[in-house]
Every structure is written in structure tokens, then in C-alpha cells.
Scaffold this motif. Structure first.
Motif, PDB file in Angstrom:
ATOM      1  N   ALA A 222       2.292  -7.132  15.242  1.00 46.80           N
ATOM      2  CA  ALA A 222       1.248  -6.178  15.624  1.00 46.80           C
ATOM      3  C   ALA A 222       1.800  -5.135  16.585  1.00 46.80           C
ATOM      4  N   GLU A 223       2.641  -5.560  17.510  1.00 49.48           N
ATOM      5  CA  GLU A 223       3.243  -4.615  18.448  1.00 49.48           C
ATOM      6  C   GLU A 223       4.134  -3.615  17.714  1.00 49.48           C
ATOM      7  N   ARG A 224       4.871  -4.100  16.702  1.00 53.05           N
ATOM      8  CA  ARG A 224       5.715  -3.189  15.923  1.00 53.05           C
ATOM      9  C   ARG A 224       4.862  -2.170  15.166  1.00 53.05           C
ATOM     10  N   VAL A 225       3.795  -2.648  14.515  1.00 50.08           N
ATOM     11  CA  VAL A 225       2.930  -1.748  13.746  1.00 50.08           C
ATOM     12  C   VAL A 225       2.278  -0.724  14.662  1.00 50.08           C
ATOM     13  N   LEU A 226       1.898  -1.160  15.854  1.00 44.90           N
ATOM     14  CA  LEU A 226       1.236  -0.257  16.790  1.00 44.90           C
ATOM     15  C   LEU A 226       2.169   0.871  17.245  1.00 44.90           C
ATOM     16  N   ARG A 227       3.472   0.616  17.239  1.00 46.23           N
ATOM     17  CA  ARG A 227       4.438   1.641  17.675  1.00 46.23           C
ATOM     18  C   ARG A 227       4.794   2.636  16.569  1.00 46.23           C
ATOM     19  N   LEU A 228       4.345   2.393  15.346  1.00 46.30           N
ATOM     20  CA  LEU A 228       4.696   3.276  14.242  1.00 46.30           C
ATOM     21  C   LEU A 228       4.099   4.669  14.428  1.00 46.30           C
ATOM     22  N   ALA A 229       4.838   5.675  13.983  1.00 46.92           N
ATOM     23  CA  ALA A 229       4.276   7.026  13.923  1.00 46.92           C
ATOM     24  C   ALA A 229       3.130   7.035  12.915  1.00 46.92           C
ATOM     25  N   ALA A 231       2.327   8.752  10.284  1.00 43.45           N
ATOM     26  CA  ALA A 231       2.698   8.809   8.863  1.00 43.45           C
ATOM     27  C   ALA A 231       3.282   7.496   8.398  1.00 43.45           C
ATOM     28  N   ALA A 232       4.115   6.864   9.242  1.00 49.49           N
ATOM     29  CA  ALA A 232       4.711   5.586   8.876  1.00 49.49           C
ATOM     30  C   ALA A 232       3.645   4.488   8.798  1.00 49.49           C
ATOM     31  N   LEU A 233       2.673   4.528   9.712  1.00 48.80           N
ATOM     32  CA  LEU A 233       1.581   3.556   9.659  1.00 48.80           C
ATOM     33  C   LEU A 233       0.800   3.699   8.355  1.00 48.80           C
ATOM     34  N   CYS A 234       0.506   4.924   7.958  1.00 52.15           N
ATOM     35  CA  CYS A 234      -0.225   5.155   6.711  1.00 52.15           C
ATOM     36  C   CYS A 234       0.528   4.578   5.523  1.00 52.15           C
ATOM     37  N   ARG A 235       1.857   4.816   5.463  1.00 47.86           N
ATOM     38  CA  ARG A 235       2.628   4.319   4.321  1.00 47.86           C
ATOM     39  C   ARG A 235       2.643   2.787   4.313  1.00 47.86           C
ATOM     40  N   GLU A 236       2.708   2.173   5.501  1.00 51.29           N
ATOM     41  CA  GLU A 236       2.738   0.713   5.558  1.00 51.29           C
ATOM     42  C   GLU A 236       1.400   0.122   5.120  1.00 51.29           C
ATOM     43  N   VAL A 237       0.304   0.737   5.524  1.00 54.91           N
ATOM     44  CA  VAL A 237      -1.016   0.239   5.124  1.00 54.91           C
ATOM     45  C   VAL A 237      -1.245   0.473   3.626  1.00 54.91           C
ATOM     46  N   GLU A 238      -0.782   1.595   3.111  1.00 59.38           N
ATOM     47  CA  GLU A 238      -0.869   1.846   1.671  1.00 59.38           C
ATOM     48  C   GLU A 238      -0.173   0.743   0.888  1.00 59.38           C
ATOM     49  N   ALA A 239       1.028   0.359   1.343  1.00 52.22           N
ATOM     50  CA  ALA A 239       1.782  -0.683   0.642  1.00 52.22           C
ATOM     51  C   ALA A 239       1.085  -2.035   0.763  1.00 52.22           C
ATOM     52  N   ALA A 240       0.602  -2.359   1.971  1.00 52.23           N
ATOM     53  CA  ALA A 240      -0.055  -3.652   2.180  1.00 52.23           C
ATOM     54  C   ALA A 240      -1.349  -3.762   1.392  1.00 52.23           C
ATOM     55  N   SER A 241      -2.041  -2.636   1.179  1.00 53.78           N
ATOM     56  CA  SER A 241      -3.292  -2.643   0.414  1.00 53.78           C
ATOM     57  C   SER A 241      -3.065  -2.372  -1.065  1.00 53.78           C
ATOM     58  N   ARG A 242      -1.800  -2.376  -1.496  1.00 55.48           N
ATOM     59  CA  ARG A 242      -1.409  -2.220  -2.899  1.00 55.48           C
ATOM     60  C   ARG A 242      -1.960  -0.930  -3.510  1.00 55.48           C
ATOM     61  N   ASP A 249      -4.523   8.856   5.318  1.00 52.29           N
ATOM     62  CA  ASP A 249      -4.180   9.724   6.443  1.00 52.29           C
ATOM     63  C   ASP A 249      -4.873   9.215   7.691  1.00 52.29           C
ATOM     64  N   CYS A 250      -4.122   9.022   8.774  1.00 50.58           N
ATOM     65  CA  CYS A 250      -4.710   8.552  10.033  1.00 50.58           C
ATOM     66  C   CYS A 250      -5.676   9.596  10.584  1.00 50.58           C
ATOM     67  N   THR A 251      -6.811   9.135  11.086  1.00 52.96           N
ATOM     68  CA  THR A 251      -7.781  10.047  11.700  1.00 52.96           C
ATOM     69  C   THR A 251      -7.901   9.823  13.200  1.00 52.96           C
ATOM     70  N   GLY A 252      -7.021   8.986  13.739  1.00 48.73           N
ATOM     71  CA  GLY A 252      -7.043   8.710  15.175  1.00 48.73           C
ATOM     72  C   GLY A 252      -5.972   7.693  15.511  1.00 48.73           C
ATOM     73  N   ALA A 253      -5.777   7.441  16.796  1.00 55.40           N
ATOM     74  CA  ALA A 253      -4.750   6.505  17.239  1.00 55.40           C
ATOM     75  C   ALA A 253      -5.161   5.067  16.945  1.00 55.40           C
ATOM     76  N   ALA A 254      -4.166   4.246  16.603  1.00 52.15           N
ATOM     77  CA  ALA A 254      -4.409   2.818  16.392  1.00 52.15           C
ATOM     78  C   ALA A 254      -4.514   2.112  17.745  1.00 52.15           C
TER      79      ALA A 254
END
Length: 377
Positions: A222-229, A231-242, A249-254
Motif C-alpha cells: 500500500a505504501e508503494r502504491v501510494l507513492r506512485l505518480a 499516471a502510474a497509479l492509473c495504469r496499475e489499477v487498470e491492470a488490476a481491474s483487468r 484518469d485520477c481525479t484527486g490524490a490517493a
């Protein structure tokens, strides 16, 4: 001038405490909490903290006049839910239309709900309070007395500790990362959830083409994911949600918060009752935390409304509330604990069993309806 002695003193001004105060409001009732804002700026971004409220609790909020105060444009109905196992193929789907109901749940933001609940409520500031118990009532500084004190003051409840009520606590070893996204594909009022051998990812519908994420992850991850930029967070969530909702697109800070389990040994003591997180905290994988707390408020309000001239702090009366909540809380604790244990197992046998179980449940309408009705209460 406000009286110094009350029949009911509610400590804690979150959604559970505020809802209970609305339900039992009267000249002998006080809410001990810092005052909250009752208006929100129009057009603001959606909160990262959201709740999936059951129809039963939405009706309760209507009954106390709070739901009507929420701008419908800040609400999103859940009309379907899709849950996936960790093999990517096993799944179970719940559908409001097939169940003969308008919706399975409603998604509402924390700040929006609290602003609606606080309309018309007055509060006494609750900083640096102390609690003392006596046979005739409870004294709470500064200079207040009450025949009943309700602890709705969260997992670190001062009321619970002052009453000497023990609680079993454990660490799930996880933190929840929350964030909101705009999605490429329409969500069509569907809530999505993916079990991932321990982690659990949920995407909940927001108004328009937006979703709210709750991703329960091992704390270090969770700490690693929280540090993602972003755009990188969006790509990771896209992959995890298949890619279920296409590009994100992020609309605010995680944000993130640690996940712990808590179960008070009892919900009542002489002149004390606990409600919400003060009495129980569960993993968010079933989205039932606030639902359980509002069910507490409903049950306690019903007991107090039916007491007549009886002392509201009488232990025999309060035990009616405790008995009413015992079975639902036990059932939810067992269900959530079982799911968490089952889906974090690493062995191939455990994986085959849980994924087969999802598929089997999806094919048994009676069992699906039982699960759905319980979650909608």
C-alpha cells in the motif's frame, strides 16, 4: 440555557452518532462533539472516502429527514455487483432488476452524508472530556450529567475505555488505498470487486463516468502504491481491474488508512451503550462498516423510543439493544473473517475451492438471494 443533566448524551459526531442524535432528538438529548459543517461547496470534487449504504439504512436516513437533504447529483445507485475470484474466470453477479428491487445500494460521500446529518443539530464541544460513573448517572466534564451515555466515538472510544469494556483487536496487516478516477467506459451503476489472494480491489460507481476505489493491500505494498505518480497509479489499477472500465484518469490524490479488526466484548454496561466503530470494526471487503453502525443506531433508537417512562440507562433495557445486535454482528464477523481467510490462502487447493465456490454460488439463485437480502438490510 441548555440543561446540565440529560437523559441521553451521545459522544461522537460521526455518521453513527449524528444519525442517532437525529433519531432520538428531544429536550433531554445532547450530542457531545465538535460542530460540523452543514454545507458543502457546489461542484467540488468527489471525496475519496465513500460508503455503499444498504437500502434499509437509506430508509432509516429518510425516516430521520437526512437523506432528503443530500443533493441527488452527489449520489450514485448500485444496480449490479460483479465479484471476481483470483483466477480471473470465477465470478458471481448480483443484479437489482433480477432481484425485483430498484437498487442494491447507494454510494454517498462521507462529507456529503455528514453535512446532511448535521443540519439542525446542535453540539457541545468535546475536547479534553473526562467520564465518571455513579449509580444515578454518568458525569462528563465539563459539568454535564446524563442517565445514559452512548459511545459513538470511534475505534479508540473513550467511552468504551472509561466503562471498562474490553475489546479484542487484531491487525489485518493491510492498509486501504482510496482514490477516485474518471473511467473511459460507463460503469452502468455496477460495483466491481476483485479478490487477489489477500489484496481486494473494489471500484464503486460515482455519478457520471467516475468511480471510487478501495484497494486493500499488504501495508508495504500500500505504501508503494501510494507513492506512485498519478499516471502510474492509473495504469496499475487498470491492470488490476483487468481493463473492466477501460482507461482511468485520477481525479484527486490517493490516501490510505490502516485496517484493523475490533470487537468489543459487550455493547452495553450500566448507563452505557456502544454504537458503530466503538463496538466493532470489520474489514472493508464487504463494504459493511458504516452499515453495521447505522443498524446499531436504528436498533438503539427503537429500544429507547419504546421505553416509555423507564430510565434510559437501565441495564435490563440496554440489553434489549445488545440482544438485537448480537446475531447480525456475529454473522457479519464470521462471514468477513471467513472470506478474508479463504481468499488470502496461497495454496492451489485453496484457490480452486474458493473460485469453485464463487461459481457455484452464482448458479444457485436461492443462495444468492439470501446473501443479497442480508446485505440490503
Amino acid at each position: 440555557m441548555k440543561p446540565e443533566t440529560y437523559d441521553i448524551l451521545i459522544v461522537g459526531g460521526g455518521p453513527v452518532g449524528a444519525a442517532l442524535a437525529r433519531a432520538v432528538r428531544g429536550p433531554g438529548v445532547a450530542l457531545l462533539a465538535p460542530p460540523r459543517p452543514t454545507q458543502q461547496a457546489p461542484g467540488r470534487a468527489f471525496d475519496t472516502r465513500t460508503y455503499a449504504l444498504s437500502p434499509g439504512n437509506v430508509q432509516f436516513l429518510r425516516d430521520i429527514g437526512a437523506w432528503q437533504a443530500i443533493d441527488p447529483q452527489r449520489l450514485a445507485p448500485v444496480r449490479a455487483m460483479r465479484v471476481f475470484g483470483d483466477d480471473g474466470a470465477a465470478s458471481i453477479e448480483f443484479d437489482a432488476y433480477r432481484a425485483g428491487v430498484p437498487e442494491l445500494a447507494w454510494i454517498v460521500e462521507d462529507a456529503t452524508l455528514q453535512a446532511a446529518l448535521w443540519q439542525g443539530l446542535d453540539a457541545i464541544a468535546s475536547e479534553n472530556i473526562e467520564i465518571a460513573f455513579a449509580d444515578e448517572g454518568v458525569s462528563v466534564s465539563p459539568g454535564l450529567k446524563s442517565r445514559l451515555v452512548v459511545g459513538a466515538d470511534g475505534a479508540n472510544s473513550l467511552v468504551r475505555r472509561a466503562a471498562g469494556i474490553a475489546a479484542a483487536e487484531s491487525d489485518y496487516g493491510q492498509s486501504a488505498v482510496v482514490a477516485n478516477f474518471a473511467c473511459e467506459r460507463p460503469h452502468r451503476g455496477t460495483a466491481w470487486q476483485w479478490f487477489q489472494r489477500g489484496p481486494v480491489l473494489a471500484l464503486l460507481p460515482l455519478p457520471g463516468r467516475q468511480v471510487s476505489m478501495v484497494w486493500s493491500l499488504p501495508t508495504a505494498e500500500a505504501e508503494r502504491v501510494l507513492r506512485l505518480a498519478p499516471a502510474a497509479l492509473c495504469r496499475e489499477v487498470e491492470a488490476a481491474s483487468r481493463g473492466a472500465l477501460g482507461g482511468l484518469d485520477c481525479t484527486g490524490a490517493a490516501r490510505s488508512f490502516p485496517l484493523r479488526r475490533l470487537a468489543a466484548r459487550k455493547l452495553v454496561a450500566p448507563r452505557v451503550a456502544l454504537a458503530g466503530d466503538a463496538g466493532h470494526v470489520v474489514h472493508p471487503l464487504a463494504g459493511q462498516g458504516l452499515n453495521l453502525g447505522l443498524q446499531d443506531a436504528r436498533a438503539l433508537a427503537a429500544v429507547l423510543a419504546a421505553r416509555g417512562a423507564r430510565d434510559p440507562g437501565e441495564l435490563r433495557l440496554l440489553r434489549r439493544y445488545e440482544r438485537a445486535r448480537a446475531e447480525p454482528l456475529l454473522a457479519m464477523n464470521i462471514a468477513i473473517g471467513g472470506l478474508f481467510t479463504l481468499f488470502k490462502g496461497e495454496s492451489e487447493l485453496a484457490a480452486r475451492l474458493r473460485n469453485a465456490g464463487l461459481n457455484l454460488t452464482d448458479r444457485v439463485p436461492v443462495l444468492k438471494n439470501v446473501l443479497m437480502r442480508h446485505a440490503m438490510s
